[in-house]
Write an enzyme that holds these catalytic residues in place. Structure first.
Site, PDB file in Angstrom:
ATOM      1  N   LYS A  55       0.841  -1.204   0.000  1.00 25.04           N
ATOM      2  CA  LYS A  55       0.000   0.000   0.000  1.00 25.04           C
ATOM      3  C   LYS A  55       0.872   1.249   0.000  1.00 25.04           C
ATOM      4  O   LYS A  55       0.603   2.212  -0.720  1.00 25.04           O
ATOM      5  CB  LYS A  55      -0.933  -0.007   1.226  1.00 25.04           C
ATOM      6  CG  LYS A  55      -2.053  -1.023   1.074  1.00 25.04           C
ATOM      7  CD  LYS A  55      -2.765  -1.334   2.377  1.00 25.04           C
ATOM      8  CE  LYS A  55      -3.761  -2.465   2.149  1.00 25.04           C
ATOM      9  NZ  LYS A  55      -4.371  -2.984   3.376  1.00 25.04           N
ATOM     10  N   GLN A  99      -4.563  -1.412   9.581  1.00 25.39           N
ATOM     11  CA  GLN A  99      -4.483  -2.756   9.007  1.00 25.39           C
ATOM     12  C   GLN A  99      -5.064  -3.783   9.986  1.00 25.39           C
ATOM     13  O   GLN A  99      -4.669  -3.849  11.155  1.00 25.39           O
ATOM     14  CB  GLN A  99      -3.014  -3.095   8.703  1.00 25.39           C
ATOM     15  CG  GLN A  99      -2.805  -4.433   8.034  1.00 25.39           C
ATOM     16  CD  GLN A  99      -3.372  -4.485   6.621  1.00 25.39           C
ATOM     17  OE1 GLN A  99      -3.246  -3.544   5.850  1.00 25.39           O
ATOM     18  NE2 GLN A  99      -4.019  -5.591   6.286  1.00 25.39           N
ATOM     19  N   ASP A 122     -10.985   2.855   4.011  1.00 23.46           N
ATOM     20  CA  ASP A 122     -11.322   1.426   3.958  1.00 23.46           C
ATOM     21  C   ASP A 122     -12.844   1.245   3.989  1.00 23.46           C
ATOM     22  O   ASP A 122     -13.332   0.125   3.835  1.00 23.46           O
ATOM     23  CB  ASP A 122     -10.696   0.719   5.171  1.00 23.46           C
ATOM     24  CG  ASP A 122      -9.934  -0.527   4.773  1.00 23.46           C
ATOM     25  OD1 ASP A 122      -9.881  -0.818   3.567  1.00 23.46           O
ATOM     26  OD2 ASP A 122      -9.404  -1.208   5.669  1.00 23.46           O
TER      27      ASP A 122
END
Ligand code: NDP
Length: 297
Positions: A55, A99, A122
């Site tokens: 990422k 994460q 997200d």
């Protein structure tokens, strides 16, 4: 019999990253705005570290500001909340991704809830789930967004199509179904309690499998010519007994690919279909968030 067109998710993701990089360059040149993504990694999970590195690399390659905050596995809930709060208040950061999974002892729900919904790239906060469900502009989780982009690339206008989504998770099934509804499809959401799943699937012009059961969707569940999006990622032993004995595994989707190829019009492979779109959509979400936060979208 005609074989399905294989949807090249990697090529689509490359193209999307190219569009994102062009938009980042335009925002810098015209508005002095550099979209910024912060990724927070807690602990030493090897797979998570690989995802986070990817990422970071991809956001830098797109010309974005990119930071990774690494917290030790011993970090407390308070440490992580404080980090999220700092990022919420950082004007150089437009997208925050924590994460998952988080180490045991940290309440993931509380951490996600602390993320500013306008920086929640997200798309996992309840606010963004609610915005999606009520048809408001928000940030949509990356894998469902990737599914919709692929479908629009191959089919164009989705209006009036019959769509069946197998799976109703918060992460994938529900948001995919909401996106398809927003695109004016007639949507059925199937799940583990659905009756006669093959018959439900056979009605679908668009069939999205997000189940987590290896090769569950068989060829004769698919309407001829349908677009099949296989979200599943399942590790199974190799059929080759030598490799199997060595404990080697391979990744397969939720759709029996070879059979499905004989019936479907389009299909995503696993790997190489939906998966590569996920990080590209994260970059796109960060650009979207930056533009909204600066009143440019
Ligand atoms: P979940 O386990 O959270 O949800 C699975 C869903 O499938 C549930 O709604 C469940 O129904 C349903 N289901 C399970 N078994 C059956 C069955 N036999 N018949 C019908 N429905 C069934 O999984 P996720 O949604 O998180 O992920 C789904 C798959 O997608 C997994 O393989 C995952 O690895 C993959 N994935 C891939 C990503 C990518 O980037 N490509 C990203 C995220 C996930 P019920 O609700 O009734 O239990």
């Amino acid at each position: 019999m005609a074989r399905a067109i294989i949807i090249d998710g990697k090529a689509q993701a490359d193209a999307l990253r190219g569009r994102v990089a062009a938009e980042v360059a335009r925002l810098k040149a015209e508005h002095g705005l550099q979209p910024g993504l912060a990724v927070v990694l807690v602990g030493e999970d090897a797979a998570s570290a690989i995802y986070v590195r990817s990422k970071g690399e991809q956001s830098l390659a797109a010309g974005m500001h990119s930071v990774t905050h690494r917290l030790p596995a011993t970090a407390t809930q308070g440490d992580l909340l404080a980090q999220v709060e700092r990022l919420n208040g950082d004007p150089a950061i437009h997208g925050i991704l924590v994460q998952l999974p988080l180490p045991a002892g940290i309440d993931s729900g509380a951490i996600l809830a602390a993320i500013d919904p306008d920086k929640d790239v997200d798309g996992l906060t309840t606010v963004n789930a609610g915005r999606l469900a009520s048809g408001q502009a928000g940030l949509v989780s990356c894998t469902p967004l990737g599914c919709l982009i692929l479908l629009r690339e191959i089919l164009g206008d989705l209006t009036g199509k019959r769509a069946v989504v197998v799976g109703r998770s918060i992460l994938v099934g529900r948001p995919v179904a909401q996106l398809l509804l927003g695109a004016d499809c007639t949507v059925t959401i199937a799940h583990s309690k659905s009756r006669d799943l093959p018959a439900i699937c056979r009605e679908a012009d668009i069939l999205v499998a997000a189940v987590g059961v290896a090769q569950m969707v068989r060829g004769d569940w698919i309407k001829p010519g349908a677009a099949v999006i296989d979200v599943g990622i399942n590790r199974v032993p190799f059929r080759d007994p030598v490799k199997a004995a060595q404990g080697k595994t391979k990744v397969v989707g939720d759709v029996a690919f070879a059979e499905a190829c004989e019936v479907a019009g389009w299909i995503t492979p696993v790997p190489g279909g939906v998966g590569p779109m996920t990080v590209a959509c994260l970059l796109q979400n960060t650009v979207t968030a930056a533009k909204r936060l600066h009143g440019l979208a």
